[in-house]
Motif scaffolding. Sequence first.
Motif, PDB file in Angstrom:
ATOM      1  N   ILE A 178       2.863   1.737  -3.269  1.00 49.60           N
ATOM      2  CA  ILE A 178       2.040   2.195  -4.410  1.00 49.60           C
ATOM      3  C   ILE A 178       1.709   3.680  -4.233  1.00 49.60           C
ATOM      4  O   ILE A 178       1.834   4.480  -5.159  1.00 49.60           O
ATOM      5  CB  ILE A 178       0.737   1.361  -4.536  1.00 49.60           C
ATOM      6  CG1 ILE A 178       1.061  -0.087  -4.877  1.00 49.60           C
ATOM      7  CG2 ILE A 178      -0.186   1.962  -5.605  1.00 49.60           C
ATOM      8  CD1 ILE A 178      -0.143  -1.035  -4.852  1.00 49.60           C
TER       9      ILE A 178
ATOM     10  N   HIS B  16       0.830  -1.199   0.000  1.00 50.25           N
ATOM     11  CA  HIS B  16       0.000   0.000   0.000  1.00 50.25           C
ATOM     12  C   HIS B  16       0.863   1.247   0.000  1.00 50.25           C
ATOM     13  O   HIS B  16       0.696   2.151  -0.831  1.00 50.25           O
ATOM     14  CB  HIS B  16      -0.961   0.001   1.202  1.00 50.25           C
ATOM     15  CG  HIS B  16      -1.798   1.235   1.254  1.00 50.25           C
ATOM     16  ND1 HIS B  16      -1.326   2.426   1.790  1.00 50.25           N
ATOM     17  CD2 HIS B  16      -3.044   1.494   0.802  1.00 50.25           C
ATOM     18  CE1 HIS B  16      -2.255   3.356   1.668  1.00 50.25           C
ATOM     19  NE2 HIS B  16      -3.310   2.815   1.073  1.00 50.25           N
TER      20      HIS B  16
ATOM     21  N   ILE C 247      -5.249  -8.048 -12.328  1.00 48.12           N
ATOM     22  CA  ILE C 247      -4.533  -6.821 -11.936  1.00 48.12           C
ATOM     23  C   ILE C 247      -4.377  -6.854 -10.416  1.00 48.12           C
ATOM     24  O   ILE C 247      -5.341  -6.672  -9.674  1.00 48.12           O
ATOM     25  CB  ILE C 247      -5.310  -5.541 -12.357  1.00 48.12           C
ATOM     26  CG1 ILE C 247      -5.719  -5.591 -13.830  1.00 48.12           C
ATOM     27  CG2 ILE C 247      -4.502  -4.286 -12.016  1.00 48.12           C
ATOM     28  CD1 ILE C 247      -4.624  -5.435 -14.835  1.00 48.12           C
ATOM     29  N   THR C 248      -3.157  -7.111 -10.007  1.00 50.66           N
ATOM     30  CA  THR C 248      -2.877  -7.216  -8.577  1.00 50.66           C
ATOM     31  C   THR C 248      -2.184  -5.937  -8.105  1.00 50.66           C
ATOM     32  O   THR C 248      -1.661  -5.175  -8.928  1.00 50.66           O
ATOM     33  CB  THR C 248      -1.930  -8.404  -8.300  1.00 50.66           C
ATOM     34  OG1 THR C 248      -0.700  -8.131  -8.998  1.00 50.66           O
ATOM     35  CG2 THR C 248      -2.510  -9.727  -8.785  1.00 50.66           C
ATOM     36  N   PRO C 249      -2.120  -5.725  -6.788  1.00 52.90           N
ATOM     37  CA  PRO C 249      -1.359  -4.554  -6.306  1.00 52.90           C
ATOM     38  C   PRO C 249       0.105  -4.634  -6.754  1.00 52.90           C
ATOM     39  O   PRO C 249       0.722  -3.613  -7.029  1.00 52.90           O
ATOM     40  CB  PRO C 249      -1.479  -4.656  -4.779  1.00 52.90           C
ATOM     41  CG  PRO C 249      -2.644  -5.548  -4.515  1.00 52.90           C
ATOM     42  CD  PRO C 249      -2.779  -6.461  -5.693  1.00 52.90           C
TER      43      PRO C 249
ATOM     44  N   GLN D  76     -12.648  -4.206 -10.283  1.00 53.26           N
ATOM     45  CA  GLN D  76     -11.310  -4.385  -9.717  1.00 53.26           C
ATOM     46  C   GLN D  76     -11.397  -4.699  -8.225  1.00 53.26           C
ATOM     47  O   GLN D  76     -12.326  -4.268  -7.540  1.00 53.26           O
ATOM     48  CB  GLN D  76     -10.484  -3.115  -9.931  1.00 53.26           C
ATOM     49  CG  GLN D  76     -10.118  -2.877 -11.389  1.00 53.26           C
ATOM     50  CD  GLN D  76      -9.115  -3.878 -11.901  1.00 53.26           C
ATOM     51  OE1 GLN D  76      -7.994  -3.946 -11.408  1.00 53.26           O
ATOM     52  NE2 GLN D  76      -9.500  -4.683 -12.884  1.00 53.26           N
TER      53      GLN D  76
ATOM     54  N   GLY E  11      -9.966   3.009 -12.909  1.00 51.58           N
ATOM     55  CA  GLY E  11     -10.286   1.690 -12.345  1.00 51.58           C
ATOM     56  C   GLY E  11     -11.715   1.274 -12.651  1.00 51.58           C
ATOM     57  O   GLY E  11     -12.665   2.033 -12.384  1.00 51.58           O
TER      58      GLY E  11
ATOM     59  N   GLU F 165      -8.004  -3.711  -3.124  1.00 53.99           N
ATOM     60  CA  GLU F 165      -6.604  -3.309  -2.920  1.00 53.99           C
ATOM     61  C   GLU F 165      -6.071  -2.529  -4.115  1.00 53.99           C
ATOM     62  O   GLU F 165      -5.062  -1.838  -4.009  1.00 53.99           O
ATOM     63  CB  GLU F 165      -5.690  -4.535  -2.716  1.00 53.99           C
ATOM     64  CG  GLU F 165      -6.171  -5.551  -1.714  1.00 53.99           C
ATOM     65  CD  GLU F 165      -7.061  -6.596  -2.392  1.00 53.99           C
ATOM     66  OE1 GLU F 165      -8.281  -6.343  -2.503  1.00 53.99           O
ATOM     67  OE2 GLU F 165      -6.553  -7.650  -2.812  1.00 53.99           O
ATOM     68  N   VAL F 166      -6.720  -2.657  -5.275  1.00 57.23           N
ATOM     69  CA  VAL F 166      -6.278  -1.950  -6.475  1.00 57.23           C
ATOM     70  C   VAL F 166      -7.120  -0.701  -6.685  1.00 57.23           C
ATOM     71  O   VAL F 166      -6.596   0.402  -6.866  1.00 57.23           O
ATOM     72  CB  VAL F 166      -6.342  -2.896  -7.708  1.00 57.23           C
ATOM     73  CG1 VAL F 166      -6.163  -2.119  -9.002  1.00 57.23           C
ATOM     74  CG2 VAL F 166      -5.283  -3.993  -7.586  1.00 57.23           C
TER      75      VAL F 166
ATOM     76  N   HIS G 101       1.223  -5.829  -9.586  1.00 58.41           N
ATOM     77  CA  HIS G 101       1.302  -5.342 -10.970  1.00 58.41           C
ATOM     78  C   HIS G 101       1.212  -3.819 -11.024  1.00 58.41           C
ATOM     79  O   HIS G 101       1.924  -3.170 -11.789  1.00 58.41           O
ATOM     80  CB  HIS G 101       0.161  -5.923 -11.821  1.00 58.41           C
ATOM     81  CG  HIS G 101       0.371  -7.351 -12.213  1.00 58.41           C
ATOM     82  ND1 HIS G 101      -0.245  -8.395 -11.569  1.00 58.41           N
ATOM     83  CD2 HIS G 101       1.130  -7.896 -13.183  1.00 58.41           C
ATOM     84  CE1 HIS G 101       0.136  -9.533 -12.136  1.00 58.41           C
ATOM     85  NE2 HIS G 101       0.965  -9.256 -13.118  1.00 58.41           N
ATOM     86  N   LEU G 102       0.320  -3.272 -10.198  1.00 60.02           N
ATOM     87  CA  LEU G 102       0.154  -1.814 -10.205  1.00 60.02           C
ATOM     88  C   LEU G 102       1.443  -1.138  -9.729  1.00 60.02           C
ATOM     89  O   LEU G 102       1.927  -0.184 -10.336  1.00 60.02           O
ATOM     90  CB  LEU G 102      -1.044  -1.429  -9.311  1.00 60.02           C
ATOM     91  CG  LEU G 102      -1.345   0.054  -9.205  1.00 60.02           C
ATOM     92  CD1 LEU G 102      -1.605   0.685 -10.575  1.00 60.02           C
ATOM     93  CD2 LEU G 102      -2.558   0.295  -8.293  1.00 60.02           C
TER      94      LEU G 102
ATOM     95  N   CYS H 161      -6.585   0.169 -14.835  1.00 59.33           N
ATOM     96  CA  CYS H 161      -6.849  -1.030 -14.034  1.00 59.33           C
ATOM     97  C   CYS H 161      -8.210  -1.557 -14.492  1.00 59.33           C
ATOM     98  O   CYS H 161      -9.267  -1.126 -14.004  1.00 59.33           O
ATOM     99  CB  CYS H 161      -6.828  -0.691 -12.545  1.00 59.33           C
ATOM    100  SG  CYS H 161      -5.194  -0.176 -12.016  1.00 59.33           S
TER     101      CYS H 161
END
Length: 389
Positions: A50, A47, A347-349, A69, A65, A72-73, A351-352, A101
Motif C-alpha cells: 500500500i 503494508h 474498507i479493508t487494507p 476506520q 480517512g 490498518e487503513v 480494498h485500499l 476511506c
Amino acid sequence: MGNLISISGRSTLIGTEPPATVRAPEIEPGVGCNFDSYLLVPDNTLHDRIAAAKARLGEDVVILGHHYQRDEVIQFADFRGDSLKLSFQAAEAYSRYIVFCGVHFMAESADILRRPHQVVVLPDLNAGCSMADMADIGQVEACWRELASVVDVSKIVPVTYMNSTAAIKAFTGQQGGSICTSSNAAAVLKWAFENGEKVLFLPDEHLGRNTGYRMGIPLGEMIVWDPYQEFGGNTPEAVRKARIILWKGYCSVHQRFTPEQVARVRREHPGIRVIVHPECRFEVAQAADQIGSTEGIIKAIESAPASSEWAVGTEIHLVNRLGKAFHDRKVISLDRNVCVCTTMFRITPQHLLWALENLGSGNVVNRISVDERTRYCARLALDRMLSLR
Ligand code: 13P
Ligand code: SF4
C-alpha cells in the motif's frame, strides 16, 4: 476560473482549475482490476505494498480517512477527520484522485464538492450507512407534499444530516435548506430558524432532538415523522404546532447505547466522565456529561488532564485508538460489547491496495459519481453549510 454560485447573498467559488504541478499517473501495466485476487495477498506484505502504491501515485492521490476506520487503513490517510472536517478537505484537495476511506455518503459528498478534474473512489462500494438508507427520496418528497397540505412549506427549512444520500441533499438544496454534521448541527439549526419557522430534520431523529433540545426547543415542540405511517403518524394539528419535524431514522451503532450503561459505568468507575456521540438516544445524551462529534470526542480527551477516566459512547475503533494514544488517561467503551460500524469496517487494507494499484495503472475502480443535476442541487445545500464556518 471556476463558476460563482450565489447562495443566500454569499458567493462561493467552485470548479477552480488544478495547479499546473499535478502530474499524470504512471501507467503500470499488469495490475488487474479483479478484487478477488487481492484476497490472496499475504497480510505481511499489505503494508509495504500500500505504501509503495501510494508513493507511486504521489501528489495524484489524497486519501481521506474517517475516524471509524480500522488502524490498518487509517494509517495511510493523508487527512483524518469527522464528516465536517473531511468535507472541507475534499473541497480543498487538488489531487487528481480522492480515495475516501469512509462510507458511501461521505464519498458522494466528496464527489459533489470535488473540482472538475478530480475523481472520487470508495475502496468498497458495499460500505454504506444504514441511517442514510432510512430516508428514501420518494418518501421524503411524499412527506413534503403531505406537509404542504396543512402548512405553508415555504416556511419549513429542511436541515439534512450529512449521513444521507445525494438525492436527499439535492432535495434539501432545492427547498432552500442546508446540510449539517454532528459538529455544526446547532449552528445550522440556528441559521434555519433565522430563515423559516419550522425545520424538517432528516434523517437522524436523535441528532435533531438532542440538538434542538440543547438550543432550548421543548420536547413537546418536536414531532417524529414516520414514513411508514399515514401522515407520518401525526395529526395536522401536531404538524401545525411543531417547530422541528424529526425524520424517524437512527444509527444502528449508536442506538445500542443505553442510560443503564451510563449508570453502570458510573457505579463501577466513580468519577468517570461519560461522553457520547449526538446520534445516541435522548435519554443517553441527557445522562452523559458531554456530547461530541467524533472530532469533538477526540478534542475532549486530548485536552483532559492525565489520569482522567472516560467512558465513550461511539464506534469502537475510535475508542480503542483513543485508549492507545492517551496512555495516561483511561478510555473505555460505554458498551462492554464491541460496537462496530460494520459498513465502515468493510474498507479493508486489501480494498485500499486494490484501489491504489489500479489507479497507478490508470484504471479507476469504484468511482463514485453523482449525476450533474443532483450534484448541482446538493452542492447548494452543502455550500450553505460550509459557508456557516
Ligand atoms: P462524525 O461527523 O461525528 O464523524 O459522525 C459521522 C458518523 O457517521 C457517526 O456515526
Ligand atoms: Fe452510519 Fe452509524 Fe456507521 Fe455512522 S456509525 S456510518 S451513522 S451506521
